[in-house]
Design an enzyme around this catalytic site. Sequence first.
Site, PDB file in Angstrom:
ATOM      1  N   VAL A  24      45.925 -96.489 114.895  1.00 49.44           N
ATOM      2  CA  VAL A  24      44.541 -96.957 114.994  1.00 49.44           C
ATOM      3  C   VAL A  24      43.560 -95.888 114.537  1.00 49.44           C
ATOM      4  O   VAL A  24      42.648 -96.149 113.739  1.00 49.44           O
ATOM      5  CB  VAL A  24      44.229 -97.402 116.435  1.00 49.44           C
ATOM      6  CG1 VAL A  24      42.733 -97.698 116.596  1.00 49.44           C
ATOM      7  CG2 VAL A  24      45.050 -98.635 116.802  1.00 49.44           C
ATOM      8  N   SER A  73      62.038-112.913 120.125  1.00 50.10           N
ATOM      9  CA  SER A  73      61.554-114.099 119.435  1.00 50.10           C
ATOM     10  C   SER A  73      62.660-114.717 118.592  1.00 50.10           C
ATOM     11  O   SER A  73      62.812-114.388 117.409  1.00 50.10           O
ATOM     12  CB  SER A  73      60.350-113.759 118.544  1.00 50.10           C
ATOM     13  OG  SER A  73      59.901-114.897 117.843  1.00 50.10           O
ATOM     14  N   ASN A 103      66.365-101.157 115.697  1.00 47.70           N
ATOM     15  CA  ASN A 103      67.132-101.882 114.684  1.00 47.70           C
ATOM     16  C   ASN A 103      66.701-103.333 114.502  1.00 47.70           C
ATOM     17  O   ASN A 103      66.452-103.788 113.381  1.00 47.70           O
ATOM     18  CB  ASN A 103      68.626-101.840 115.046  1.00 47.70           C
ATOM     19  CG  ASN A 103      69.275-100.534 114.636  1.00 47.70           C
ATOM     20  OD1 ASN A 103      69.278-100.172 113.469  1.00 47.70           O
ATOM     21  ND2 ASN A 103      69.825 -99.809 115.597  1.00 47.70           N
ATOM     22  N   THR A 125      63.258 -96.030 119.370  1.00 47.65           N
ATOM     23  CA  THR A 125      64.297 -96.575 120.242  1.00 47.65           C
ATOM     24  C   THR A 125      64.920 -95.439 121.035  1.00 47.65           C
ATOM     25  O   THR A 125      65.229 -94.384 120.461  1.00 47.65           O
ATOM     26  CB  THR A 125      65.399 -97.318 119.470  1.00 47.65           C
ATOM     27  OG1 THR A 125      66.523 -97.544 120.325  1.00 47.65           O
ATOM     28  CG2 THR A 125      65.866 -96.544 118.250  1.00 47.65           C
ATOM     29  N   ASP A 127      67.812 -95.274 122.155  1.00 45.61           N
ATOM     30  CA  ASP A 127      69.235 -95.126 121.842  1.00 45.61           C
ATOM     31  C   ASP A 127      69.492 -94.139 120.703  1.00 45.61           C
ATOM     32  O   ASP A 127      70.622 -93.674 120.527  1.00 45.61           O
ATOM     33  CB  ASP A 127      69.845 -96.479 121.463  1.00 45.61           C
ATOM     34  CG  ASP A 127      69.982 -97.405 122.652  1.00 45.61           C
ATOM     35  OD1 ASP A 127      69.956 -96.916 123.793  1.00 45.61           O
ATOM     36  OD2 ASP A 127      70.109 -98.625 122.443  1.00 45.61           O
ATOM     37  N   ARG A 162      81.735 -85.264 146.364  1.00 47.30           N
ATOM     38  CA  ARG A 162      81.794 -86.539 145.654  1.00 47.30           C
ATOM     39  C   ARG A 162      81.821 -86.347 144.149  1.00 47.30           C
ATOM     40  O   ARG A 162      81.389 -85.339 143.617  1.00 47.30           O
ATOM     41  CB  ARG A 162      80.587 -87.411 146.019  1.00 47.30           C
ATOM     42  CG  ARG A 162      80.700 -88.049 147.391  1.00 47.30           C
ATOM     43  CD  ARG A 162      79.463 -88.842 147.738  1.00 47.30           C
ATOM     44  NE  ARG A 162      79.622 -89.479 149.039  1.00 47.30           N
ATOM     45  CZ  ARG A 162      78.624 -89.894 149.800  1.00 47.30           C
ATOM     46  NH1 ARG A 162      77.381 -89.747 149.390  1.00 47.30           N
ATOM     47  NH2 ARG A 162      78.867 -90.470 150.972  1.00 47.30           N
ATOM     48  N   GLY A 170      72.804 -97.172 126.138  1.00 47.76           N
ATOM     49  CA  GLY A 170      73.525 -96.911 124.900  1.00 47.76           C
ATOM     50  C   GLY A 170      74.522 -98.025 124.655  1.00 47.76           C
ATOM     51  O   GLY A 170      75.719 -97.855 124.891  1.00 47.76           O
ATOM     52  N   HIS A 253      67.182 -99.317 133.352  1.00 48.53           N
ATOM     53  CA  HIS A 253      65.855 -99.257 132.739  1.00 48.53           C
ATOM     54  C   HIS A 253      64.968 -98.151 133.298  1.00 48.53           C
ATOM     55  O   HIS A 253      63.852 -97.969 132.806  1.00 48.53           O
ATOM     56  CB  HIS A 253      65.162-100.616 132.883  1.00 48.53           C
ATOM     57  CG  HIS A 253      65.721-101.654 131.958  1.00 48.53           C
ATOM     58  ND1 HIS A 253      66.945-102.263 132.185  1.00 48.53           N
ATOM     59  CD2 HIS A 253      65.256-102.168 130.807  1.00 48.53           C
ATOM     60  CE1 HIS A 253      67.190-103.113 131.212  1.00 48.53           C
ATOM     61  NE2 HIS A 253      66.183-103.079 130.365  1.00 48.53           N
TER      62      HIS A 253
END
Length: 322
Positions: A24, A73, A103, A125, A127, A162, A170, A253
Amino acid sequence: MRRIAVLTSGGDAPGMNAAIRAVVRTAAIRGWEVYGVRNGYEGLIDGKIFPLGARDVGGILQRGGTILGSARSPEFKTEAGQLKAIRSLNQFGIEGLVVIGGNGSQTGSLALHRHGFPVVGVASTIDNDLYGSDITIGVDTALNIALEAIDRLKITASSHQRAFLVEVMGRDCGYLALMASIAGGAEAVVIPEVEVDPEEIAQRLVRAYERGKAHAIVVVAEGAQYNATKLGSYFEKHRERLGFDLRVTILGHVQRGGDPGAYDRILASRLGAGAVEALERGEYGVLVGMIKSQVSTTPLEEVVSNKKQIDLKLFELAKMLD
C-alpha cells in the site's frame, strides 16, 4: 499502472500484514490507488474490494494474521470462477494484482496470469515449501514459536522423567520440524522427506535414557508417515523399555498465531515493496521471493511446476547432534 489490488490467500502467516502495508505505502508513493480484497479469491469473485490508503495500514506492521482475511475458494479453481474474479477486478478499474500466499495461492496467481491479467505473487507460508524463495514470510516467527514450546516442554519433561513427541506444522515439507529439532536439541526428528522406522526412534529414546538424560524430545512434522499420534500409538506397546513416561504435544495452529518477529517484518516489507516494483516495470506472472539474500523474481510457471527440496545434510546434522 494507476490502480492495483492486494489479497492474502491460503494459510495465514505472521508478516502478511507487514507485506500488505508495504504494498500500500510503496504504491501510494508512486501515486497509485490501492484496493484491498477481503477473504482471498472468494472475496475477489464476490467483489469484496475496497479502497486501502496509506493511513488504513497504520499500526498493522506488528500484528499477526491478515487484516484482509483468507478463505478457501473451490469456485476459483474453475475457469468460470477465474473469469468472474477478473470481471470483478475490471469493474473496479484495477490494472494489477498482488497475491500474498503459498503454493495454492500462487497456483491461483498463475491462472489469472494465463488469462492475461497482470499479477505478481509474494512468497508467504510458514511451511517454507514454496519454490522461488529461500525463505518465506512467516517461517522465522513460526519456528521461534515452536522453539519456545520445545524449551518449555524440556523443563517440565526433566521434572517428571518424560519424553515428548512434539508435532509441528509441515504437511508436505519437514523444514519447520528439522530446524526446530536442531535449534531445540531434540533427540530425533521425523519428516515427510525421509522414511523413518519407529523402532529407530524407540532406540534413540532408550539410548538417551541409558545415558542418564532426564528428558527426551522428538520433533515430528504433521505430514510424516508416522506423525506424533501414530508414533504415540506405536510406543504404547513398547513403553516399558523406553525408560521415559511418554507424552504427545501437537502445536497445530499455535504456530500461525504469533506476532511477527523482526526478521519477518523486514522480509515482508522487502517482498511487498518488491511486488510493487515488479508491477511498475511490467514484470508480470512472477513470484517475488528472497534468493541469496536478494529480492528476486521467479516465473510463476516455474514456481508451480517445481517442488522445493530441503537440504538433507541438515537431517544428518540433526542425527549427529542428538
